[in-house]
Write an enzyme that holds these catalytic residues in place. Structure first.
Site, PDB file in Angstrom:
ATOM      1  CB  VAL A 177      -1.071  -0.046  -2.916  1.00 45.01           C
ATOM      2  CG1 VAL A 177      -2.663  -0.164  -3.178  1.00 45.01           C
ATOM      3  CG2 VAL A 177      -0.418  -1.134  -3.489  1.00 45.01           C
ATOM      4  CB  CYS A 178       4.152   1.832  -4.013  1.00 44.47           C
ATOM      5  SG  CYS A 178       5.918   2.027  -3.274  1.00 44.47           S
TER       6      CYS A 178
END
Length: 329
Positions: A177-178
């Site tokens: 989720v980066c």
């Protein structure tokens, strides 16, 4: 820097087996020492709001696992340290680098609320602000084990170690989720495992591999490349105990998982380097930890040893994105 043409990531590597010397994988010892403590697994859940909360931290500490509490409810940290110590458990917290965080460090030191572990947790950890924070903690609380990050180069590791860090956390934006790599053009996404190897070679203290772990086998690969501990996000998200919100879609249950620099965590759309996704609802976190332990025991048996040190010596091949043979994970 090392040869930048020979980079690789987790899916590019296969470890090569050695002769097995144990009768059962259950004989393999997965424990790891960090600072003055020994933990059941070389794995730590990511210090993110959708991964860990007070209850999970307490459960992990009681069961003998390492944990790092996130820093996004800053006002609760002193009470958290008190409670963990009252229960006879280790306190492991996160801090940032701004003036209010320095004030907090001075405050807990003055109150003799000394956590066993402090993680300095910012996206770009090779920074003067991190060095000053390490030095402040070490001056006021010399017995506290300081983890500093995140970094992606051998130079950064050396500089943070020289400032007093007891361990460094390696990984710039490889997480699920980066989106640092997309938003900034920088990071270790796509070559995280090579970054771990390079940084660990330069390190004289433990390295924590952080990000890009998609399978349990990736933990073994991280240890092969020199990591002492492996931080895991998405694999530990969306469990029954997880703090993320449960959402129903077409009759199936999902849980939210978002990055620490996402607008969902920050509460504002400014300098966003994280996103939110939904992950299928999983079972118990304890079951996942047990499965991870068993898989790591199998890894040790394939490595031809009895404990994690065997993984550090195995040969490996680079197969460039082909280990799945077209199969999905």
């Amino acid at each position: 820097m090392n040869n930048l043409n020979s980079v690789f990531d987790y899916e590019d590597i296969q470890l090569i087996p050695n002769k097995c010397v144990i009768n059962s994988r259950s004989e393999a010892d997965t424990s790891v020492k960090l600072g003055n403590y020994t933990f059941k697994l070389p794995v730590v859940p990511a210090n993110m709001q959708t991964i860990i909360d007070d209850k999970i931290a307490e459960m992990l500490a009681k069961e003998g696992y390492f944990y790092i509490m996130h820093r996004f409810e800053a006002e609760n940290r002193a009470a958290f340290i008190k409670k963990m110590h009252k229960d006879g458990l280790i306190a492991s917290i996160s801090v940032g680098v701004k003036a209010d965080e320095h004030a907090f460090i001075r405050e807990i030191s003055a109150e003799a609320l000394i956590p066993e572990f402090i993680t300095i947790d910012i996206a770009h950890g090779h920074a003067d602000s991190v060095i000053k924070t390490i030095q402040l903690i070490k001056r006021l609380m010399p017995q506290t084990f300081v983890i500093a990050g995140n970094v992606g180069t051998p130079e950064a590791v050396r500089e943070l170690e020289n400032a007093g860090a007891d361990a460094t956390k390696v990984g710039i934006g490889p997480g699920k989720v980066c989106i640092t790599k997309v938003k900034t053009g920088f990071g270790t996404g796509g070559w995280q495992l090579a970054a771990v190897k390079w940084c660990a070679k330069a390190a004289s203290k433990p390295v924590i591999a952080d990000g890009g772990i998609r399978t349990h086998g990736d933990v073994a690969k991280s240890i092969r490349m020199g990591a002492t501990m492996v931080m895991v996000g998405s694999l530990f998200a969306a469990h029954e105990e997880s703090p993320g919100q449960t959402v129903e879609r077409d009759g199936q249950l999902f849980k939210e998982y978002f990055g620490s620099a996402s607008e969902y965590q920050k509460g504002e759309h400014k300098n966003v380097e994280g996103k939110k996704i939904l992950l299928p609802h999983k079972g118990s976190l304890k079951d996942t930890l047990k499965e991870m332990e068993e898989d790591l025991q199998s890894s040790i048996s394939y490595a031809g040893g009895r404990d994690l040190s065997a993984l550090t010596k195995v040969d490996y091949v680079v197969v460039k994105n082909s280990i799945w043979n077209g199969d999905a994970i």
